[in-house]
Design a protein around this motif. Structure first.
Motif, short mmCIF file in Angstrom:
data_model
loop_
_atom_site.label_atom_id
_atom_site.label_comp_id
_atom_site.label_asym_id
_atom_site.label_seq_id
_atom_site.Cartn_x
_atom_site.Cartn_y
_atom_site.Cartn_z
N ASN A 20 4.03 32.67 -7.16
CA ASN A 20 5.12 31.98 -6.46
C ASN A 20 4.65 30.72 -5.73
OD1 ASN A 20 3.71 33.15 -4.44
ND2 ASN A 20 5.46 34.14 -3.46
N ARG A 21 3.51 30.17 -6.17
CA ARG A 21 3.06 28.90 -5.59
C ARG A 21 3.19 27.78 -6.60
NH1 ARG A 21 -2.18 30.00 -1.88
NH2 ARG A 21 -1.26 31.62 -0.61
N ALA A 22 3.35 26.57 -6.09
CA ALA A 22 3.48 25.41 -6.99
C ALA A 22 2.83 24.20 -6.34
CB ALA A 22 4.95 25.14 -7.26
N LEU A 23 2.67 23.15 -7.11
CA LEU A 23 2.15 21.90 -6.57
C LEU A 23 3.31 20.94 -6.32
CD1 LEU A 23 -1.00 21.22 -8.77
CD2 LEU A 23 -0.98 21.68 -6.34
N TYR A 24 3.29 20.30 -5.18
CA TYR A 24 4.32 19.34 -4.81
C TYR A 24 3.67 17.98 -4.56
CZ TYR A 24 7.14 23.51 -4.03
OH TYR A 24 7.81 24.69 -4.21
N TYR A 25 4.47 16.93 -4.63
CA TYR A 25 3.93 15.59 -4.34
C TYR A 25 4.95 14.77 -3.59
CZ TYR A 25 6.96 13.55 -7.87
OH TYR A 25 8.07 13.14 -8.56
N VAL A 26 4.46 13.79 -2.87
CA VAL A 26 5.34 12.83 -2.19
C VAL A 26 4.63 11.48 -2.17
CG1 VAL A 26 4.55 13.59 0.11
CG2 VAL A 26 6.67 12.33 -0.08
N VAL A 27 5.38 10.41 -2.42
CA VAL A 27 4.81 9.06 -2.41
C VAL A 27 5.49 8.27 -1.29
CG1 VAL A 27 4.41 6.97 -3.78
CG2 VAL A 27 4.53 9.17 -4.92
N ILE A 28 4.70 7.71 -0.40
CA ILE A 28 5.22 6.93 0.72
C ILE A 28 4.75 5.49 0.59
CG2 ILE A 28 5.25 6.71 3.25
CD1 ILE A 28 4.50 9.80 3.19
N SER A 55 0.84 -1.19 0.00
CA SER A 55 0.00 0.00 0.00
C SER A 55 0.88 1.25 0.00
CB SER A 55 -0.93 0.01 1.20
OG SER A 55 -0.24 -0.43 2.33
N SER A 56 0.30 2.32 -0.49
CA SER A 56 1.06 3.58 -0.59
C SER A 56 0.14 4.76 -0.31
CB SER A 56 1.62 3.75 -2.00
OG SER A 56 2.45 2.70 -2.34
N ILE A 57 0.76 5.87 0.00
CA ILE A 57 0.01 7.12 0.18
C ILE A 57 0.67 8.18 -0.70
CG2 ILE A 57 -0.66 8.92 1.82
CD1 ILE A 57 -0.63 6.77 4.01
N VAL A 58 -0.16 8.87 -1.48
CA VAL A 58 0.34 9.94 -2.34
C VAL A 58 -0.26 11.26 -1.85
CG1 VAL A 58 0.56 10.78 -4.72
CG2 VAL A 58 0.37 8.33 -4.30
N LEU A 59 0.61 12.20 -1.52
CA LEU A 59 0.13 13.54 -1.14
C LEU A 59 0.45 14.49 -2.29
CD1 LEU A 59 1.54 13.92 2.50
CD2 LEU A 59 -0.68 13.06 1.83
N VAL A 60 -0.54 15.30 -2.66
CA VAL A 60 -0.32 16.36 -3.65
C VAL A 60 -0.85 17.64 -3.01
CG1 VAL A 60 -0.91 17.24 -5.94
CG2 VAL A 60 -0.61 14.80 -5.62
N PHE A 61 -0.01 18.65 -2.94
CA PHE A 61 -0.42 19.86 -2.23
C PHE A 61 0.21 21.10 -2.85
CE2 PHE A 61 3.66 20.19 -0.12
CZ PHE A 61 4.11 18.87 -0.11
N GLU A 62 -0.45 22.20 -2.57
CA GLU A 62 0.03 23.48 -3.05
C GLU A 62 0.83 24.15 -1.94
OE1 GLU A 62 -3.19 26.06 -4.00
OE2 GLU A 62 -1.92 27.51 -5.02
N ALA A 63 1.92 24.77 -2.28
CA ALA A 63 2.73 25.48 -1.28
C ALA A 63 3.52 26.58 -1.97
CB ALA A 63 3.67 24.50 -0.57
N PHE A 119 -4.59 24.25 -2.18
CA PHE A 119 -5.07 22.91 -2.51
C PHE A 119 -4.30 21.82 -1.73
CE2 PHE A 119 -4.50 19.17 -5.33
CZ PHE A 119 -5.81 18.73 -5.33
N PHE A 120 -5.04 20.78 -1.30
CA PHE A 120 -4.41 19.66 -0.60
C PHE A 120 -5.15 18.39 -0.96
CE2 PHE A 120 -2.99 16.96 2.81
CZ PHE A 120 -1.70 17.42 3.08
N SER A 121 -4.42 17.36 -1.34
CA SER A 121 -5.06 16.06 -1.60
C SER A 121 -4.28 14.94 -0.95
CB SER A 121 -5.19 15.81 -3.10
OG SER A 121 -3.95 15.43 -3.63
N TYR A 122 -5.00 13.91 -0.57
CA TYR A 122 -4.45 12.79 0.20
C TYR A 122 -4.99 11.51 -0.43
CZ TYR A 122 -3.30 10.44 4.67
OH TYR A 122 -2.77 9.65 5.66
N THR A 123 -4.12 10.68 -0.97
CA THR A 123 -4.60 9.51 -1.72
C THR A 123 -3.99 8.21 -1.20
OG1 THR A 123 -4.68 10.94 -3.66
CG2 THR A 123 -4.89 8.60 -4.06
N PRO A 124 -4.73 7.44 -0.40
CA PRO A 124 -4.27 6.09 -0.07
C PRO A 124 -4.54 5.16 -1.26
CG PRO A 124 -5.95 6.90 1.48
CD PRO A 124 -5.98 7.79 0.30
#
Lengths: 48, 423
Positions: B277-285, A1-9, B344-349
């Motif tokens: 000056n904003r952008a979208l970032y992602y991380v996969v765990i 299983s995995s979790i993907v976060l996509v967010f604005e910053a 914006f914020f999204s969380y995807t299991p």
């Protein structure tokens, strides 16, 4: 299983940084992680 | 022949576990077929026209022969059988040695487990969904930090460019295919001409742009336009009087705390327009089998809607991630969309073959890796095909009723949100 976060910053580029009197850069998104690193719940992925 | 029969020594062997799993699989398959027949008979008796459910067109992934073979297997059925198998109650004397063996193989730290007596867990499924002792996962004290939602390994992270997320080096997939922000065709390509990269910043005071955004939102069933999505709609909850002291903050309810936290992100001169000056970032765990499988909120944020993609359940092992392009856009997943202090914020299991069930604590209606959900998705796909429309690939629910002021379900940083369960 995995979790993907996509967010604005705020972007971590030179224009968006606010430099404090100590010389610390503030204002942009900064990662605190490395690829392949083991991480535990509650630890910081990064900060604005 | 007589001599062979008389002199051959007979040896007895235990039946292999695989055969037992196959038998359970067949039994489950037969049961589901019977249930479907029964449903159609009941509909016919009521006078309703029984609808033949045409299964959704499966996306055949490209890749080496291992991937091709895997794509022919009924992975969701295997996952459900695996789940049932792990729900079988273990004999009392086998529990402690069994769980200790599992912990030794997959590296579970038993000192962190909330329940010290392993006899309490009746089966592997309940041990897998174990709780941890309070305080063993302290939250990073920096309030500006985004926290890790779970234990695991960082597979990939970075900034989203041209609307694409990088799975591994050189393999990317579209953000719209992952989150369902555009109309997705079976080959996972956005087909709607107004589909644009999410981070595109434009001036929506221009009537032409505004009309295009409204049209885009209408076509994709969104309750908001892209500029409002990207800007975050925190203007109406921003605290114009500045920050509040600690004593005031401690007396607040959880919803008020999230509201105050969201407001902190926007200075007094907050503008509803997204800034350049904003952008979208992602991380996969990636969560390995031995990891703690409950997940938590990485920040204070408001979940506005949920999209359930009843896709496939391929393994998400690092090998398959390297070989199967767009793996995360093929698998069953729950996309939680909302906003945090920076927009914006999204969380995807994302589910996998062995861990197919995704549980969201504040969403009692959500059913993942379920035959009923799959049949409903097949029916929606069939209806969309009848109307000549492309199938969006997901079912959506909104959480607007949870809080009228916030427009969604408020989550505090570190709060438990749900988890992955076996099968």
């Amino acid at each position: 299983s995995s979790i993907v976060l996509v967010f604005e910053a705020p972007m971590g580029n030179r224009q968006s940084f606010d430099v404090s009197w100590t010389g610390e850069r503030k204002g942009g998104w900064q990662w605190h992680i490395k690829k392949g690193q083991r991480i535990k719940q509650g630890e910081a992925l990064g900060e604005v | 022949l007589r001599a062979a029969l008389g002199k051959t020594k007979i040896e007895w062997y235990p039946i292999p576990v695989g055969l037992g799993i196959a038998f359970l699989g067949l039994a489950q398959f037969y049961k589901s077929q019977q249930a479907e027949k029964q449903r159609m008979l009941m509909e016919a008796e009521r006078g309703d026209r029984p609808q033949e459910v045409v299964p959704r067109q499966r996306v055949r992934p490209t890749g080496p022969w291992q991937v091709q073979v895997m794509s022919t297997l009924p992975l969701k059925l295997v996952s459900r059988i695996w789940g049932r198998f792990n729900e079988l109650v273990l004999p009392y004397p086998l529990r402690v040695p069994g769980f200790k063996l599992y912990s030794w193989i997959f590296g579970v730290n038993l000192d962190e487990v909330d329940e010290p007596d392993l006899h309490v867990y009746p089966n592997l499924a309940s041990f897998f969904y174990r709780k941890l002792k309070p305080g063993v996962r302290p939250l990073d004290p920096n309030p500006s930090a985004l926290l890790s939602p779970s234990d695991g390994r960082i597979l990939q992270f970075g900034m989203i460019e041209r609307g694409e997320v990088e799975q591994v080096k050189g393999m990317t997939y579209s953000l719209e295919a992952l989150l369902g922000l555009g109309t997705v065709s079976p080959d996972s390509e956005p087909v709607h001409p107004t589909t644009r990269p999410m981070h595109k910043v434009d001036d929506d005071t221009d009537p032409e742009n505004l009309a295009a955004d409204q049209e885009f939102a209408k076509m994709n069933g969104l309750s908001y336009t892209l500029p409002t999505l990207l800007s975050g709609t925190t203007k109406h909850i921003a605290d114009k009087n500045g920050s509040m002291d600690a004593s005031m903050e401690s007396s607040l309810t959880s919803e008020e705390k999230v509201k105050a936290d969201l407001a902190k992100g926007e200075p007094a001169w907050y503008s509803p327009r997204p800034t350049s000056n904003r952008a979208l970032y992602y991380v996969v765990i990636y969560l390995a089998p031995g990891d703690y499988h409950r997940f938590h909120s990485p920040a204070s944020w408001v979940v506005e809607s949920r999209r359930h993609f009843a896709g496939e359940l391929y393994s998400v092992s690092p090998y398959l991630q390297r070989t199967l392009a767009g793996l995360f856009t093929l698998n069953e997943r729950v996309v939680l969309l909302g906003r945090w202090r920076w927009g914006f914020f999204s969380y995807t299991p994302v589910g996998a073959t062995n861990v197919g069930s995704i549980k969201i604590n504040f969403d009692a209606e959500l059913r993942t890796n379920s035959l009923t959900t799959d049949t409903a998705a097949d029916r929606q796909a069939a209806l969309a095909a009848q109307r000549g429309e492309p199938y969006s690939g997901y079912t959506e629910a909104t959480y607007g009723h949870a809080s009228k002021t916030l427009g969604g379900h408020a989550l505090q940083r570190g709060e438990e949100m749900g988890g992955f369960q076996l099968g």
